[in-house]
Write an enzyme that holds these catalytic residues in place. Structure first.
Site, PDB file in Angstrom:
ATOM      1  N   TYR A   1       3.641 -18.721-123.149  1.00  7.16           N
ATOM      2  CA  TYR A   1       5.067 -18.444-123.246  1.00  7.16           C
ATOM      3  C   TYR A   1       5.636 -18.896-124.590  1.00  7.16           C
ATOM      4  O   TYR A   1       6.453 -18.227-125.203  1.00  7.16           O
ATOM      5  CB  TYR A   1       5.807 -19.141-122.101  1.00  7.16           C
ATOM      6  CG  TYR A   1       7.299 -19.086-122.221  1.00  7.16           C
ATOM      7  CD1 TYR A   1       7.968 -17.868-122.217  1.00  7.16           C
ATOM      8  CD2 TYR A   1       8.047 -20.252-122.347  1.00  7.16           C
ATOM      9  CE1 TYR A   1       9.340 -17.803-122.327  1.00  7.16           C
ATOM     10  CE2 TYR A   1       9.429 -20.199-122.463  1.00  7.16           C
ATOM     11  CZ  TYR A   1      10.070 -18.975-122.457  1.00  7.16           C
ATOM     12  OH  TYR A   1      11.427 -18.921-122.574  1.00  7.16           O
ATOM     13  N   LYS A   2       5.178 -20.035-125.069  1.00  8.83           N
ATOM     14  CA  LYS A   2       5.691 -20.548-126.332  1.00  8.83           C
ATOM     15  C   LYS A   2       4.972 -19.942-127.538  1.00  8.83           C
ATOM     16  O   LYS A   2       5.284 -20.284-128.692  1.00  8.83           O
ATOM     17  CB  LYS A   2       5.598 -22.085-126.352  1.00  8.83           C
ATOM     18  CG  LYS A   2       6.546 -22.742-125.330  1.00  8.83           C
ATOM     19  CD  LYS A   2       6.401 -24.252-125.289  1.00  8.83           C
ATOM     20  CE  LYS A   2       7.238 -24.889-124.175  1.00  8.83           C
ATOM     21  NZ  LYS A   2       8.688 -24.863-124.423  1.00  8.83           N
TER      22      LYS A   2
ATOM     23  N   GLU B   1      15.327 -28.011-129.609  1.00 10.84           N
ATOM     24  CA  GLU B   1      16.695 -27.541-129.410  1.00 10.84           C
ATOM     25  C   GLU B   1      17.478 -28.601-128.652  1.00 10.84           C
ATOM     26  O   GLU B   1      17.111 -28.964-127.534  1.00 10.84           O
ATOM     27  CB  GLU B   1      16.694 -26.239-128.599  1.00 10.84           C
ATOM     28  CG  GLU B   1      16.044 -25.096-129.345  1.00 10.84           C
ATOM     29  CD  GLU B   1      15.912 -23.826-128.506  1.00 10.84           C
ATOM     30  OE1 GLU B   1      15.499 -22.809-129.079  1.00 10.84           O
ATOM     31  OE2 GLU B   1      16.218 -23.862-127.298  1.00 10.84           O
TER      32      GLU B   1
ATOM     33  N   ARG C   1      20.643 -31.257-122.827  1.00 10.89           N
ATOM     34  CA  ARG C   1      19.217 -31.352-122.544  1.00 10.89           C
ATOM     35  C   ARG C   1      18.480 -30.984-123.817  1.00 10.89           C
ATOM     36  O   ARG C   1      19.066 -30.433-124.754  1.00 10.89           O
ATOM     37  CB  ARG C   1      18.804 -30.429-121.395  1.00 10.89           C
ATOM     38  CG  ARG C   1      18.884 -28.961-121.739  1.00 10.89           C
ATOM     39  CD  ARG C   1      18.454 -28.082-120.567  1.00 10.89           C
ATOM     40  NE  ARG C   1      17.016 -28.108-120.371  1.00 10.89           N
ATOM     41  CZ  ARG C   1      16.187 -27.142-120.769  1.00 10.89           C
ATOM     42  NH1 ARG C   1      16.646 -26.091-121.406  1.00 10.89           N
ATOM     43  NH2 ARG C   1      14.888 -27.225-120.537  1.00 10.89           N
TER      44      ARG C   1
ATOM     45  N   ASN D   1      15.087 -28.906-125.415  1.00 10.81           N
ATOM     46  CA  ASN D   1      14.040 -27.933-125.164  1.00 10.81           C
ATOM     47  C   ASN D   1      13.199 -27.888-126.433  1.00 10.81           C
ATOM     48  O   ASN D   1      13.634 -28.351-127.486  1.00 10.81           O
ATOM     49  CB  ASN D   1      14.655 -26.562-124.869  1.00 10.81           C
ATOM     50  CG  ASN D   1      13.645 -25.604-124.266  1.00 10.81           C
ATOM     51  OD1 ASN D   1      12.543 -26.012-123.872  1.00 10.81           O
ATOM     52  ND2 ASN D   1      14.015 -24.344-124.188  1.00 10.81           N
TER      53      ASN D   1
END
Lengths: 320, 199, 347
Positions: free
Chosen positions: C317-318, C266, C224, C226
């Protein structure tokens, strides 16, 4: 998502272990090493027999340190659905088979302070490779192996020679029985119990352990039960707009596979949850035979595990 | 600008006698004695029960006498948390499968007791935790790896490296501590509002 | 593809980093539409087109040598970046086998693995290594097997034990992370270490992802993507080093944001490990500045829209709050409002 990437193997040797159990040695057709695995693994063997294709799970019983070949043991079941008879009667040295990559749904806990293995009959097969892993590690372990009659003692005698006192053998034909209550009553904290054998044995072992206060997190088992039979019904797949007939003898998953549908699966025993499908519509009731769905899931009537469960209905509509 | 509203704090419950166990070990600290007093009447007379208690606590709540007065067959009262944890270790070493562990006290004490229990491979179905008393936290500074106990505010000065740490709601059982990270790294001196207690 | 390594790159001050036009085109751009929300975006880790970062299961690109040196620096100057609990030794060897066998098969010009029973010889030409050791015997390696081999890879590696219906983060090499701490999270289960992630739990993302990963099979890895954003081409954005990189965020202006702000993607791949039944989780970071990104017009337009409409909880959050408006102002010049075709590909 494609679910299974298979390995092509050829039967290199067949050996009678007991009057009912044959051991098959499998090598890679292309030569070379097979994938490494861990104790407790099984492979699904695809048996293409005329009209029906069987996909049966068999534990790997050889040493995980020998990757030239895999070994499986198959107990003949004359009343079964035909997979074991296929292996016993139609498979010879040189037969080509397709197997899945090893899958471990019966792993040893790496953090246990002590491991107790209990096996009955052909249930010894996963335990053989588990013992191979254990004897290379630091954790204390013992095996209690029960079988019927000395002609069935082959694996046990061999283990006994190699591992001495850690292995206790019980010949039920000679009236020897595992005293589960005593066994589970005096074990140190952090002990894990693994049972592989007839379902009656698992029930008895687990009941004794629970009575002695053992929590579920320390109890482990694996059972490859064939899917129960029932009455025929029709399945309609809503997304792919296909209709498939499930016969009384077939599991829902087998019927889907026979129709060329690449449905997901892993254990084929209703334990792992991989094959879960969503129910859209039903004009009868679901017959759940799995150990995966929660009570809520069952009440909702929205989910089914097609590897072992079926429906008592005319038409079942699935979200696929 | 660390994220303040992280949610991975432990979930505690009220201790309840678990009849599926065969041996029952209660460990209490400070206000955790209240939980032991509360469950005492529920315990079957026939049950095999041991109790370890220490009155050492931030709140000063020492229930040693009250506990001694309610007829436990096996009660050990210790003066310090360290001694209570040491005794817990010794008892677990001798314990058999079938044991249930019940811990009640401050978050810091519960965390330390869980670290001991982990050495014996106790799983969540063998262990109950009840939080009583101070909500003070043990905070681990990610910058200098110093832990400090009894933190009661969202911002705390690290004893190890002198930075102002924001206490995140992110908990490590292995370290038995909440995470603390520099509160004003992006703009020095620009700190979030100081708050007392953890909601 | 012949890879020309760029050994002089630096991922800490003074920074020296850039992507070649070819590296930009093979960048794993994560947005297949103009908005972003969490989903179980897991797919089989199957080989992709030649030259893409999906061509081989473990990608080596022009930053390989420099990223390995960056890892050495991180390991030498900070602590607790490599950690493994004792019960993970079998899994460590599994990871060593996975990495050495894939790299030697897929990049024979750079790597060579000779196996004679348990006697293994590993040759890593770009890093100038030639080591012989006994597989299964940690004493024959200069470090533990996981540390040894991950020092020779790009990206972070986490090893997850599977027990009690959960996955446990019990070993890892983590020097290039986006604000999470291996030392703090070691020993946590799947839900605990995802505790800080907002929104996803409510969407049921973790429940489904955990179920899927518990059934991950040998020979069938999954992947996946991210993403987050990072100021400067800095890989070590660990909580431990926050005092070092935190101030970067306060120094972003309209003049420098195109060069300072990087999209950090990522590529996360997960494999079932054979001997240990553990799972290895590789987290390979790719960095691309906004200025590099807008050389692909579709990506520039889409980045502007994704960032503009991002949920406030994800902005927090980021860690984008301090410079998002600046980045948006800069990106606006590259968004003419025309439609972006679906999919992540450059055109």
């Amino acid at each position: 998502m494609k679910t299974v990437d298979s390995i092509e193997v050829v039967v290199a040797a067949i050996e009678d272990v007991t009057p009912l159990i044959k051991r098959f040695t499998l090598r890679k057709i292309s030569g070379g090493l097979l994938p490494p695995f861990s104790g407790g693994c099984h492979v699904t063997v695809v048996m293409r027999g005329g009209e029906r294709t069987f996909r049966n799970p068999y534990s790997l019983l050889g040493s995980p340190r020998n990757l030239d070949s895999y070994e499986i043991a198959v107990r003949r079941d004359d009343q079964g659905r035909g997979g074991s008879l296929f292996m016993h009667q139609l498979v010879t040295v040189g037969t080509r088979l397709e197997i899945s990559h090893p899958i471990n749904l019966f792993p040893l806990s790496k953090l246990a302070r002590k491991q107790i293995l209990i096996a009955g009959g052909v249930g010894i097969t996963p335990v053989l490779a588990m013992i191979d892993d254990l004897s290379a590690g630091p954790i204390d372990w013992e095996l209690h192996y029960s079988f019927r009659g000395t002609e069935h003692a082959c694996f046990g005698t061999w283990l006994s020679k190699r591992h001495g006192d850690r292995v206790r053998l019980y010949d039920t034909a000679a009236g020897q029985r595992i005293d589960f209550a005593t066994l589970v009553g005096q074990q140190p904290l952090g002990t894990h119990l693994y049972v592989c054998g007839p379902s009656q044995m698992t029930v008895e072992a687990f009941e004794s352990a629970r009575a002695a206060g053992w929590p579920e997190s320390h109890l482990h088992t694996e059972q490859f039960a064939p899917p129960p039979v029932g009455v025929a019904f029709e399945v309609h797949l809503a997304k792919s707009e296909q209709t498939v007939q499930v016969s009384a003898e077939q599991s829902l998953l087998e019927a889907l596979e026979a129709a060329g549908i690449d449905a997901p699966y892993l254990c084929r025993s209703g334990a792992c949850g991989r094959c879960e499908l969503n129910v859209v519509e039903l004009d009868g009731e679901l017959i759940h035979n799995d150990h995966w769905l929660t009570a809520e899931d069952r009440i909702s009537g929205r989910k089914i595990m097609p590897c072992v469960s079926r429906a008592k209905c005319k038409r079942l509509v699935l979200d696929w | 600008m660390l994220v303040p509203d992280v949610k991975s704090r432990p979930q505690y419950q009220q201790l309840r006698f678990d009849p599926s166990g065969r041996f029952h070990l209660f460990v209490g600290q400070g206000d955790g004695g209240l939980a032991l007093l509360r469950v005492r009447p529920e315990l079957p007379e026939s049950a095999e029960i041991r109790v370890i208690y220490t009155g050492e606590s931030l709140t000063g709540c020492d229930l040693s006498e009250e506990l001694a007065g309610c007829g436990w067959r096996q009660l050990k009262v210790l003066t310090t948390q360290v001694a209570a944890l040491q005794m817990l270790d010794e008892v677990l070493e001798q314990s058999l499968m079938g044991t249930r562990l019940y811990v009640a006290g401050s978050e810091g004490f519960i965390g330390a007791a869980e670290q001991v229990a982990a050495r014996y491979n106790l799983q969540s179905d063998e262990l109950q935790r009840e939080h009583q008393g101070s909500s003070a936290r043990r905070v681990f500074c990610v910058h200098c790896q110093t832990s400090q106990d009894d933190v009661t505010t969202n911002i705390v000065l690290c004893r190890g490296c002198g930075r102002h740490l924001l206490v995140r709601d992110h908990y490590s059982r292995r370290l038995a501590a909440f995470m603390g990270g520099m509160a004003d790294a992006e703009v020095p001196g620009c700190l979030p509002e100081l708050r007392e207690g953890f909601g | 593809m012949e890879t020309a390594f760029k050994p002089d790159e630096s991922f800490r001050a003074p920074f020296h980093y850039g992507n070649s036009p070819a590296a930009i085109r093979r960048f794993p751009f994560p947005f297949d539409q103009d908005t972003f929300m969490y989903s179980v975006n897991v797919e089989p880790h199957l080989p992709g087109p030649g030259g893409s970062c999906y061509e081989f299961p473990i990608d080596i690109d022009e930053h390989y040598v420099a990223e390995c040196r960056e890892r050495e620096i991180a390991l030498a100057t900070t602590t607790h970046r490599y950690l493994a609990l004792p019960h993970m030794m079998a899994a460590q060897w599994d990871v060593l086998e996975l990495i050495t066998s894939h790299l030697s098969r897929d990049y024979p010009e750079h790597f060579e693995l000779q196996r004679d029973g348990n006697r293994w010889r590993w040759i890593n030409r770009p890093l100038g290594r030639d080591d012989t050791f006994t597989f299964g015997d940690p004493a024959t390696l200069p470090q533990e097997p996981l540390e040894y081999i991950t020092r020779q890879t790009q990206g972070d590696w986490c090893v997850l034990d599977q027990r009690n219906g959960n996955l446990w983060l019990d070993a890892g090499m983590v020097t290039t992370q986006a604000d999470w701490s291996l030392n703090f999270d070691l020993g946590m289960n799947f839900r605990e270490w995802h505790g800080p992630v907002p929104l996803a739990p409510e969407l049921g993302v973790f429940d489904r992802a955990l179920k899927l990963l518990m059934n991950l099979q040998l020979g069938n890895p999954v992947r996946r993507l991210n993403w987050t954003m990072t100021i400067n081409p800095r890989f070590d954005t660990s909580p431990e080093q926050y005092p070092v990189w935190g101030p970067d965020r306060a120094g972003v202006t309209l003049d420098n944001v195109g060069d300072l702000a990087h999209l950090r993607v990522e590529l996360q791949a997960l494999w079932r490990l054979p001997r240990s039944n553990a799972i290895v989780f590789s987290i390979r970071g790719f960095l691309m500045s906004l200025r590099e990104m807008v050389t692909i017009p579709k990506w520039g337009r889409r980045m502007h829209r994704v960032l503009r409409d991002l949920h406030p909880a994800l902005v927090a959050y980021k860690g984008l709050g301090r410079y998002r408006d600046t980045a948006l102002a800069w990106l606006a010049d590259y968004d003419d409002g025309t439609a972006t075709p679906p999919g992540t590909q450059p055109e």
